[in-house]
Design a protein around this motif. Structure first.
Motif, mmCIF file in Angstrom:
data_model
loop_
_atom_site.group_PDB
_atom_site.id
_atom_site.type_symbol
_atom_site.label_atom_id
_atom_site.label_comp_id
_atom_site.label_asym_id
_atom_site.label_seq_id
_atom_site.Cartn_x
_atom_site.Cartn_y
_atom_site.Cartn_z
ATOM 1 N N TRP A 99 0.679 -0.992 0.118
ATOM 2 C CA TRP A 99 0.023 0.131 -0.163
ATOM 3 C C TRP A 99 0.978 1.298 0.014
ATOM 4 C CZ3 TRP A 99 -0.451 -4.337 2.626
ATOM 5 C CH2 TRP A 99 -1.822 -4.953 2.785
ATOM 6 N N ALA A 100 0.610 2.287 -0.654
ATOM 7 C CA ALA A 100 1.252 3.444 -0.680
ATOM 8 C C ALA A 100 0.372 4.535 -0.787
ATOM 9 C CB ALA A 100 2.394 3.673 -1.797
ATOM 10 N N ASP A 156 -0.784 8.678 -2.147
ATOM 11 C CA ASP A 156 -0.983 9.358 -3.723
ATOM 12 C C ASP A 156 0.155 10.321 -3.563
ATOM 13 O OD1 ASP A 156 -1.368 10.707 -5.733
ATOM 14 O OD2 ASP A 156 -3.653 10.759 -5.359
ATOM 15 N N TYR A 162 2.760 6.563 -6.966
ATOM 16 C CA TYR A 162 2.969 6.159 -5.544
ATOM 17 C C TYR A 162 3.861 7.069 -4.951
ATOM 18 C CZ TYR A 162 -0.158 2.240 -6.300
ATOM 19 O OH TYR A 162 -0.989 1.128 -6.615
ATOM 20 N N LEU A 179 5.659 3.328 2.585
ATOM 21 C CA LEU A 179 5.540 2.049 2.050
ATOM 22 C C LEU A 179 5.150 0.931 2.707
ATOM 23 C CD1 LEU A 179 8.173 2.013 -0.774
ATOM 24 C CD2 LEU A 179 5.816 2.527 -1.223
ATOM 25 N N ASN A 215 8.381 3.680 -9.021
ATOM 26 C CA ASN A 215 7.037 3.280 -9.849
ATOM 27 C C ASN A 215 7.125 2.680 -11.210
ATOM 28 O OD1 ASN A 215 4.441 4.695 -8.417
ATOM 29 N ND2 ASN A 215 6.121 6.087 -7.985
ATOM 30 N N HIS A 262 -1.140 -3.958 -5.832
ATOM 31 C CA HIS A 262 -0.857 -2.753 -4.984
ATOM 32 C C HIS A 262 -2.323 -1.921 -4.971
ATOM 33 C CE1 HIS A 262 -0.456 -1.203 -9.286
ATOM 34 N NE2 HIS A 262 0.457 -2.215 -9.180
ATOM 35 N N GLN A 300 -3.661 2.074 -3.693
ATOM 36 C CA GLN A 300 -3.489 3.501 -3.370
ATOM 37 C C GLN A 300 -4.309 4.018 -2.027
ATOM 38 O OE1 GLN A 300 -4.229 7.257 -6.020
ATOM 39 N NE2 GLN A 300 -1.878 6.598 -6.212
#
Length: 427
Positions: A302-303, A305, A314, A319, A352, A364, A366
């Motif tokens: 997950w990351a 914006d 990302y 992270l 990215n 993944h 966001q």
């Protein structure tokens, strides 16, 4: 000669009217002795006392007093009062009992969701105040242990009846210089490692020195950022290698068809997917525990914006990565790409790029911009207009980036009410 006979019936004598009444001695001549009467009275009193004691004993058995209470002389406000050693309202007793109960509880191996959490940060002495401020808010959000942080309690929320202690995330600090390593290597709250020993191309112990770096000093700043994937990779590989059999069983059960979505067996087979590594820049501020937002057994990372079409999508400043084969492969590619370049360049853009190249082999997600905002949201506002109400109530983690030119990151956080008294924080 005739002789006359005397009469034998004589009248009984009568008491004269003036005679005295009988004396006291005469009236008691037929009464029992005094000693005998006293003995009977004593036995009667003894019998009465025995009955009273027996009655009190029966009452005590039927209605016992609470442990730690004693009966005091009559008090119109409170007849039964707590004794000094059993006062349940005594704060010192509460502190002692809480500490004693907590020390007897077993540490939790994992959280309620079955995951173990490891937070990875980096710093040199130039960013020491940022480190302390970061840890303060991490503790306030009950993500990090707060036993040595001034102004915060010593226990994370949780009942003393819990089977184990509340689970804090393990915090790993990678020291970017010798000075900060020596100062915090003995900390009981964080694990301190040497950043120059992670096997990176940029393994110069004097790489960063003890100063603060900005984008204007991109040569050294870029090299420090290019060491980031080597640090993340080391922690991911370590997390996967040291997962227990219980972790593997948990992973296997979660990978089954339980309605949680289809999982790529090639990405998850034979690994512990319950260990999550959370890499964070020191200019992040944790306002809420972010762990509930990293949900999904089919997600590798997950990351936030990045709000940048050139280096995004990302933000590499935070992270959250599970120790999966896909995540490890991605970070390896990220490191290789950065170290293949002659000059250190944007680590976020390269990250990215590797995610795009992996395609469907990595999953993944966001995070929402209102919950994980970054400094770019202030571009239309201006730092002079910032105050403690600028960030929304939904904010979970704020990344204080995009602070350039005359912007000084600690000053911005002070305006937002997100800067602690770092002198009172001890790691």
């Amino acid at each position: 000669m005739m002789i006359s006979k005397k009469s034998t019936n004589t009248a009984a004598p009568t008491t004269p009217s003036c005679a005295f009444p009988p004396t006291e001695e005469a009236s008691q001549s037929n009464a029992p002795p005094v000693a005998s009467r006293k003995s009977k009275r004593s036995r009667s009193n003894l019998y009465t006392s025995f009955l009273l004691l027996l009655l009190l004993l029966l009452v005590a058995i039927q209605f016992p007093l609470p442990l730690g209470y004693v009966v005091m002389p009559w008090d119109s406000s409170n007849y039964v009062q707590p004794s000094s050693i059993g006062d349940m309202n005594d704060p010192q007793r509460n502190i002692t009992e809480t500490a004693g109960a907590a020390s007897k509880r077993k540490p939790c191996k994992q959280g309620k969701d079955g995951r173990s959490w490891r937070i990875v940060i980096t710093a040199n002495m130039g960013y020491e105040s940022d480190l302390l401020n970061w840890y303060f808010f991490c503790s306030k959000a009950k993500l990090c242990s707060n036993q040595s942080v001034a102004g915060l309690g010593s226990e994370q929320d949780g009942s003393l009846a819990d089977a184990c202690q509340p689970l804090y995330a393990q915090v790993v600090l990678y020291a970017e210089d010798v000075a900060i390593y020596e100062k915090y290597k003995s900390s009981e709250l964080i694990t301190v490692k040497k950043a120059w020993e992670v096997g990176s191309k940029y393994n110069n112990v004097n790489l960063t020195g003890d100063g603060r770096f900005t984008y204007s000093n991109y040569a050294r700043f870029g090299q420090m950022m290019s060491r980031r994937p080597s640090i993340v990779l080391k922690e991911l590989e370590d997390a996967q290698a040291h997962s227990s059999d219980m972790d593997l069983q948990w992973s296997s059960s979660k990978n089954s068809s339980d309605g949680g979505g289809t999982i790529n067996a090639d990405r998850h087979e034979g690994q512990a997917s319950n260990v999550l590594v959370l890499f964070m820049d020191l200019d992040t501020v944790i306002l809420k525990d972010p762990r509930p937002y990293f949900v999904g057994d089919d997600v590798d990372f997950w990351a936030a914006d990045a709000m940048n079409n050139y280096t995004g999508p990302y933000n590499a400043g935070m992270l959250a990565m599970r120790a999966t084969n896909a995540s490890i492969t991605c970070v390896r590619k990220w490191r290789t790409a950065l170290e293949a370049q002659k000059v250190a360049t944007s680590n976020q853009r390269t990250f990215n790029s590797m995610v795009r190249k992996m395609g469907d082999s990595i999953s993944h997600k966001q995070l929402k911009r209102n919950e994980f905002p970054i400094g770019k949201i202030f571009e239309g506002i201006g730092d002079d207009a910032l105050n403690e109400h600028t960030l929304g109530a939904d904010t979970v983690v704020f990344h204080n980036n995009y602070c350039e030119n005359r912007c000084y990151k600690p000053d911005r956080l002070k305006k937002l009410g997100l800067w602690a008294d770092v002198a009172a924080i001890h790691l």
